[in-house]
Design a protein around this motif. Structure first.
Motif, PDB file in Angstrom:
ATOM      1  N   SER A   1       0.847  -1.187   0.000  1.00 33.43           N
ATOM      2  CA  SER A   1       0.000   0.000   0.000  1.00 33.43           C
ATOM      3  C   SER A   1       0.879   1.232   0.000  1.00 33.43           C
TER       4      SER A   1
ATOM      5  N   GLU B   1      -6.724   0.237   2.500  1.00 36.93           N
ATOM      6  CA  GLU B   1      -7.376   1.311   1.770  1.00 36.93           C
ATOM      7  C   GLU B   1      -7.939   2.350   2.725  1.00 36.93           C
TER       8      GLU B   1
ATOM      9  N   ILE C   1     -13.041   6.860  -6.120  1.00 37.94           N
ATOM     10  CA  ILE C   1     -11.814   6.783  -6.928  1.00 37.94           C
ATOM     11  C   ILE C   1     -11.918   7.711  -8.144  1.00 37.94           C
TER      12      ILE C   1
ATOM     13  N   HIS D   1      -2.162   6.931  -6.524  1.00 34.32           N
ATOM     14  CA  HIS D   1      -3.126   6.045  -5.855  1.00 34.32           C
ATOM     15  C   HIS D   1      -4.406   5.930  -6.678  1.00 34.32           C
TER      16      HIS D   1
ATOM     17  N   GLN E   1      -3.790   4.012 -10.057  1.00 31.83           N
ATOM     18  CA  GLN E   1      -3.648   2.553  -9.879  1.00 31.83           C
ATOM     19  C   GLN E   1      -5.000   1.895  -9.664  1.00 31.83           C
ATOM     20  N   TRP E   2      -5.863   2.541  -8.865  1.00 29.81           N
ATOM     21  CA  TRP E   2      -7.184   1.963  -8.613  1.00 29.81           C
ATOM     22  C   TRP E   2      -8.061   2.029  -9.862  1.00 29.81           C
TER      23      TRP E   2
ATOM     24  N   ARG F   1      -7.073  -0.803 -11.966  1.00 27.25           N
ATOM     25  CA  ARG F   1      -7.469  -2.092 -11.404  1.00 27.25           C
ATOM     26  C   ARG F   1      -8.983  -2.321 -11.529  1.00 27.25           C
TER      27      ARG F   1
ATOM     28  N   SER G   1     -16.640  -4.663 -11.708  1.00 27.17           N
ATOM     29  CA  SER G   1     -15.861  -3.477 -11.322  1.00 27.17           C
ATOM     30  C   SER G   1     -15.760  -2.507 -12.506  1.00 27.17           C
TER      31      SER G   1
END
Lengths: 180, 239
Positions: free
Chosen positions: A154, B36, B90, B131, B134-135, B138, B146
């Motif tokens: 993380s 998270e 996100i 951050h 990346q999400w 994904r 998703s």
């Protein structure tokens, strides 16, 4: 060139000896957050402190601790001023600070690459590092077993300044003081 | 308080950071996984730190945060939108952190009241953007479920993104260049995430965006009520 008096040198040493409230093995000098002290006469002093992160909640405790230590050493008036410029960088952590982080189980930040000019060049590396990786920053090594094969779990860990990683050799998770 | 161009700009930038910080804080105890939860709280903390510096340039930080009415806030409508599902959070992070990084990069490069803060904060925001990207990758390039939810979230918030490029009085910014760079960066991330760049309007009659003028969406009033009620019920209280 600003002349630093013997008194200021002594006060700087004292302020720098205050332990970091979150990582008490490190002193504020190790972290490189005490920027300067300015003596006003013989018993008043102004200290310039810079936060690691803008929202770092430890700044208030640091200020209070500096005030207490300097009061104990005969200063009647102590003012701690927070300064943002120039922005703190992990390159401000001393070699001694890096050694202590490592010893404490936290992978120290890698040196930032020199920038020609301008303020921004944070480049975020890949999540997985290995020995001899082509990454210019080099790998993040496990502070427990020293292996260079580690992976990011993380980007944010127990505090904003750390990332959470795992060693792929000894399997231990560890904090990495991320480059800023 | 007299609102000069300088304090007006400090309020706009400071309110963005404050309101988004509060919205991200709402995930505490609700995030999908522990890592998270910690990440969102850390991002919220960075934003709160920026908000404190910026609001202090405009006046008393506590009075400004806790005692202003809804119409006095100058934040973008994007940041006040409810967290929604994780994909909405996100998508909001992707849109906002990309904007904030580009904006602060410009502010950091010039002489001005905001240069010091911007130079410092832009390094933190780089991690926020990473951050979010990346999400986005994904979730967009994940399962059918998703992907669908991320697509919905990106589309739902798209109409709030035009407002980001309304000039703020008191700062010298190349707004057109900022918008071009933003579109390029966000489009690239969406493409890599196998998502399409939303087609809806970002400005004009069907778009949202008058937060900088003090007009806010319905959920903002409820958010403020929650954020301010303790301070208003117990004036001057401290831990």
């Amino acid at each position: 060139m600003v002349t630093v008096t013997a008194l200021e040198e002594e006060l700087l040493r004292l302020a720098g000896s205050v332990p970091d409230p979150e990582l008490p093995t490190l002193t504020l000098e190790d972290l490189g957050v005490v920027r300067a002290v300015h003596a006003r006469g013989t018993d008043a002093v102004e200290v310039e402190l810079t936060p690691t992160y803008t929202g770092c909640p430890a700044v208030e405790t640091m200020s209070r601790d500096i005030e207490r230590v300097l009061h104990e050493h005969g200063m009647r008036e102590v003012v701690v001023r927070t300064v943002l410029t120039p922005a703190w960088s992990t390159d401000d952590i001393t070699a001694e600070g890096r050694r202590k982080l490592q010893e404490f189980g936290i992978a120290p930040p890698r040196p930032n690459r020199p920038q020609a000019s301008g303020p921004v060049a944070v480049r975020l590396g890949p999540t997985h590092t290995v020995a001899g990786s082509p990454e210019p920053d080099g790998p993040v090594c496990c502070p427990h077993c020293g292996s260079a094969e580690t992976e990011l779990l993380s980007r944010f860990s127990s505090t904003a300044c750390k990332a959470l990683r795992r060693c792929l050799t000894c399997r231990e998770p560890f904090d990495h003081f991320k480059e800023l | 308080m007299t609102v000069t161009a300088h304090t007006g700009a400090a309020l706009a930038l400071g309110d963005d950071a404050l309101v988004l910080s509060h919205r991200l804080g709402e995930w505490a105890g609700h995030a999908p996984v522990l890592e998270e939860e910690v990440a969102l709280a850390n991002i919220a903390l960075d934003l709160l730190g920026q908000a404190r510096v910026l609001l202090s340039m405009a006046g008393d930080e506590d009075e400004l945060a806790y005692l202003r009415e809804e119409r006095a806030f100058r934040n973008l409508q994007l940041v006040e939108q409810p967290g929604g599902d994780f994909a909405h959070t996100i998508a909001r992070q992707l849109y906002f952190s990309t904007y904030q990084r580009l904006l602060y990069t410009q502010l950091a490069a010039q002489e001005g009241a905001f240069a010091g803060l911007a130079a410092k904060a832009v390094k933190e925001v780089a991690y926020h953007q990473d951050h979010a990207e990346q999400w986005t990758l994904r979730l967009g390039d994940g399962t059918a479920q998703s992907h669908e939810r991320m697509r919905r979230a990106c589309e739902a918030l798209w109409r709030f993104t035009g407002e980001m490029f309304q000039p703020i009085e008191g700062v010298e910014v190349d707004w057109a260049g900022l918008q071009t760079a933003w579109l390029e960066s966000v489009s690239d991330t969406l493409r890599r995430a196998t998502l399409e760049v939303p087609e809806g309007p970002r400005s004009g009659a069907w778009a949202a965006g008058a937060g900088r003028q003090g007009l806010h969406t319905e959920p903002f009033g409820r958010m403020l009520a929650e954020m301010q009620h303790l301070h208003r019920s117990h004036p001057g209280a401290s831990w």
